[in-house]
Design an enzyme around this catalytic site. Structure first.
Site, short mmCIF file in Angstrom:
data_model
loop_
_atom_site.label_atom_id
_atom_site.label_comp_id
_atom_site.label_asym_id
_atom_site.label_seq_id
_atom_site.Cartn_x
_atom_site.Cartn_y
_atom_site.Cartn_z
N LYS A 204 0.84 -1.20 0.00
CA LYS A 204 0.00 0.00 0.00
C LYS A 204 0.88 1.25 0.00
O LYS A 204 0.66 2.16 -0.77
CB LYS A 204 -0.91 -0.01 1.24
CG LYS A 204 -1.78 1.21 1.36
CD LYS A 204 -2.65 1.17 2.61
CE LYS A 204 -3.38 2.48 2.77
NZ LYS A 204 -4.17 2.54 4.02
N GLU A 210 10.86 -4.70 3.64
CA GLU A 210 10.92 -6.12 3.26
C GLU A 210 10.46 -6.32 1.82
O GLU A 210 11.08 -7.03 1.03
CB GLU A 210 10.03 -6.95 4.19
CG GLU A 210 10.45 -6.96 5.67
CD GLU A 210 9.71 -5.91 6.47
OE1 GLU A 210 9.36 -4.85 5.89
OE2 GLU A 210 9.51 -6.13 7.67
N GLY A 265 -4.30 -1.66 5.58
CA GLY A 265 -3.61 -2.84 5.07
C GLY A 265 -4.25 -4.13 5.52
O GLY A 265 -4.49 -5.04 4.74
N ARG A 266 -4.63 -4.18 6.81
CA ARG A 266 -5.20 -5.42 7.35
C ARG A 266 -6.65 -5.63 6.95
O ARG A 266 -7.28 -6.59 7.36
CB ARG A 266 -5.03 -5.43 8.86
CG ARG A 266 -5.57 -4.21 9.57
CD ARG A 266 -5.09 -4.17 11.01
NE ARG A 266 -5.46 -2.94 11.71
CZ ARG A 266 -4.75 -1.82 11.67
NH1 ARG A 266 -3.62 -1.79 10.96
NH2 ARG A 266 -5.13 -0.72 12.31
N GLU A 351 -3.41 -5.60 15.56
CA GLU A 351 -2.90 -4.32 15.02
C GLU A 351 -4.00 -3.26 15.07
O GLU A 351 -3.72 -2.07 15.07
CB GLU A 351 -2.39 -4.49 13.59
CG GLU A 351 -1.52 -3.32 13.11
CD GLU A 351 -0.76 -3.63 11.83
OE1 GLU A 351 -1.38 -3.61 10.74
OE2 GLU A 351 0.46 -3.88 11.91
N HIS A 382 -3.68 -31.68 20.90
CA HIS A 382 -2.48 -32.44 21.26
C HIS A 382 -1.31 -31.51 21.50
O HIS A 382 -0.16 -31.93 21.49
CB HIS A 382 -2.16 -33.45 20.15
CG HIS A 382 -3.31 -34.33 19.82
ND1 HIS A 382 -3.59 -35.50 20.51
CD2 HIS A 382 -4.32 -34.17 18.92
CE1 HIS A 382 -4.69 -36.05 20.02
NE2 HIS A 382 -5.15 -35.27 19.05
N LYS A 510 10.57 0.27 13.09
CA LYS A 510 11.10 0.43 11.73
C LYS A 510 12.20 1.49 11.71
O LYS A 510 13.27 1.29 11.12
CB LYS A 510 9.97 0.86 10.78
CG LYS A 510 8.92 -0.22 10.52
CD LYS A 510 7.85 0.30 9.57
CE LYS A 510 6.76 -0.71 9.32
NZ LYS A 510 5.69 -0.20 8.43
O1 F6P Z 1 2.69 -3.62 10.02
C1 F6P Z 1 2.60 -2.31 9.58
C2 F6P Z 1 2.00 -2.32 8.19
O2 F6P Z 1 1.85 -0.99 7.77
C3 F6P Z 1 0.67 -3.05 8.12
O3 F6P Z 1 -0.41 -2.28 8.60
C4 F6P Z 1 0.61 -3.33 6.65
O4 F6P Z 1 -0.36 -4.32 6.32
C5 F6P Z 1 2.04 -3.81 6.39
O5 F6P Z 1 2.85 -2.99 7.26
C6 F6P Z 1 2.49 -3.69 4.95
O6 F6P Z 1 2.37 -2.35 4.55
P1 F6P Z 1 2.41 -2.01 2.96
O7 F6P Z 1 1.22 -2.71 2.35
O8 F6P Z 1 2.32 -0.51 2.90
O9 F6P Z 1 3.70 -2.56 2.42
#
Ligand code: F6P
Length: 545
Positions: A204, A210, A265-266, A351, A382, A510
């Site tokens: 987003k 990453e 995002g979530r 979150e 289990h 971060k």
């Molecule tokens: O964990 C923080 C966050 O901003 C989440 O809310 C989001 O889903 C994830 O990192 C990835 O963010 P992006 O879609 O901007 O890469």
């Protein structure tokens, strides 16, 4: 004292919650208890009779929901009000599954039009890849799609794809890369042919370390295998709200699918973030998933509180979190295809509701979001069910199971169901000391040893659980199930008067991480930080302990 804890219904709950009789006796005195505390909506059946409620307490929960204006706050969200107040944004993941003729405005513009346009763009793209029209730079069709993303740009697509495995096409494989650990991308690339692989970069913000790092590595791999910069357009697409940065990165403008800042995002798997799902199951099934979520939306919007599934589940969670000191909530999916759902609900709920100040910035004087955890049944029986049954912590449980299996074989599904239902029964009724002692009657143990073992076998019971059933796990019921939990999360945040839609808590890690990254690359040892961070950085720099 906050306005919430000062609320009469809150105070009544505080004094009455522990006066409810043991569930064993509640069932014994009310043969209609299941009928009284169960309901169906959007293809789901919720049995919430195995909870610590009676008519009076349930009424107090609904009174608290009214006192906190749950209905008004729900309408405000669906309407597009700026309820994500710290980021000045609307919260409109529900618009992503709204009917094409809906009118939902952000800054005066009906966003449904651009949502529908994006769905059409998705459909055209997905169909072209699935039917072989989309070719790689050497003219071959695509066999493998790799989704690169993390958090909500990973969990939703991955979990929903896994859940809809029976609906996958045979011609396409989908892979997910999230972690920045080089192992993740390396192991994945080993499996792939660069001529027939398509990368979907989902971010987003288009600023997540990453995802950017993994995409750069994928691009380097692609070019090292013999492709040129000009070939990237046939093998890389992006889903982002930051089109400028994606274009700057080298993604062809025609291959960028928009996202919007009013979708968290979530909460984004319903948007183009869900492209990997659609690639695997086709757009018709993706739209069916949207329709299932819409059905749950309609229910949430229109059903009276007392027969409103997300409201009931949200208020029950408030009951245990705030009036029974429950610190966690376990989600147990008695379906192998749903094995990843607890991880998805972790981000969705934790979150969203892992917050400590109210909307107006006051530190709360009550608990907020519990820890969400869980896994697939019957495996958990289990592993950790011992703690659920005889531990000292109260951990409310959700059991989720389809009545029909996609893979009916022998007695498997009946055994799965018997375990699911048996567990909720055992959690509810427990086993008295007398019952435990009687079970030892025929043993050769001395009376003293029987008494001791019986104490160890005693189970208090009165452990609450919800059971959610569906006829079958389909795109529709999956959509309804995920929307149910989105709204359950919303209800809790609305009661706690917190912002469920920002995530400031993840920023500091971060920022500090970027500073550490720089120090890891230094020629000189780290000395300016705390002694632990300095030592850890220097151990990494030397490469051994
Ligand atoms: O964990 C923080 C966050 O901003 C989440 O809310 C989001 O889903 C994830 O990192 C990835 O963010 P992006 O879609 O901007 O890469």
């Amino acid at each position: 004292m906050s306005k919430l804890t000062d609320c009469p219904s809150w105070q009544a709950l505080a004094s009455k919650a522990n006066e409810v009789a043991h569930m064993r006796s509640l069932f014994a005195t009310d043969p209609q208890r299941f009928n009284r505390y169960s309901l169906t909506a959007a293809g789901l059946m919720l049995d919430y009779s195995k909870n610590r409620i009676d008519q009076n307490l349930f009424g107090l929960l609904m009174e608290l929901a009214r006192d906190c204006d749950i209905k008004g706050k729900t309408q405000a969200m669906f309407r597009g009000d700026i309820i994500n107040t710290t980021e000045g944004r609307a919260v409109l993941h529900t618009a992503l599954r709204a009917p094409a003729n809906a009118d939902i405005r952000v800054d005066g513009v009906n966003v449904v039009n651009e949502i529908q346009t994006t769905l059409a763009q998705m459909e055209q793209f997905v169909d072209s890849v699935r039917d072989g029209q989309w070719k790689g730079y050497t003219g071959k069709t695509i066999t493998d799609v790799v989704s690169i993303g993390i958090g909500g740009s990973f969990l939703g697509p991955k979990i929903a794809s896994e859940a809809l495995r029976p609906y996958w096409s045979d011609s396409l494989k989908c892979h997910f890369v999230a972690n920045v650990d080089g192992t993740a991308i390396t192991e994945k690339l080993k499996l792939l042919d660069h001529e027939t692989t398509l990368f979907i970069m989902s971010s987003k913000s288009f600023g997540t370390q990453e995802t950017l790092t993994n995409t750069l590595t994928a691009r380097d791999w692609f070019l090292a295998a013999g492709a040129t910069q000009a070939d990237i357009a046939s093998h890389f697409v992006a889903v982002t709200s930051n089109v400028a940065k994606a274009t700057e990165f080298g993604i062809d403008a025609a291959n960028i699918f928009p996202m919007w800042d009013w979708v968290g995002g979530r909460y984004s798997l319903w948007s183009a973030i869900g492209l990997p799902i659609a690639m695997l199951v086709g757009m018709d099934n993706f739209r069916a998933m949207l329709a299932g979520a819409r059905e749950m939306d309609e229910h949430f919007l229109n059903a009276p509180l007392e027969v409103n599934m997300p409201v009931i589940m949200g208020m029950l969670s408030v009951l245990y979190t705030n009036f029974h000191s429950a610190q966690s909530h376990v989600v147990l999916t008695y379906d192998h295809y749903l094995r990843g759902l607890p991880a998805y609900f972790q981000q969705l709920d934790m979150e969203s509701n892992g917050k400590h100040v109210t909307l107006d910035g006051q530190v709360v004087d009550y608990s907020t979001g519990p820890v969400i955890w869980g896994g697939e049944g019957t495996n958990g029986q289990h592993a950790y069910h011992q703690l659920l049954h005889q531990g000292t912590a109260l951990i409310p449980a959700d059991f989720i199971m389809p009545l029909q299996s996609h893979n009916p074989v022998g007695e498997h599904h009946a055994q799965l169901a018997s375990n699911c239902f048996g567990q909720t029964q055992a959690l509810m009724q427990g086993r008295t000391y007398e019952e435990a002692y009687a079970e030892l009657a025929s043993s050769t143990l001395s009376d003293a040893d029987k008494a001791l073992i019986a104490k160890h076998k005693e189970m208090t019971g009165n452990k609450p659980s919800n059971t959610l059933l569906m006829d079958k796990l389909t795109p529709q019921t999956l959509g309804a199930l995920i929307a149910l939990y989105e709204h359950r999360t919303f209800v809790q945040g609305a009661i706690w008067d917190i912002n469920s839609f920002d995530q400031w808590g993840v920023e500091l890690g971060k920022t500090l991480g970027n500073d550490v990254l720089e120090r890891l690359g230094n020629d000189t040892p780290a000395t300016e930080l705390d002694s632990s961070s300095n030592a850890l950085i220097n151990l990494f720099r030397q490469g051994h302990i």
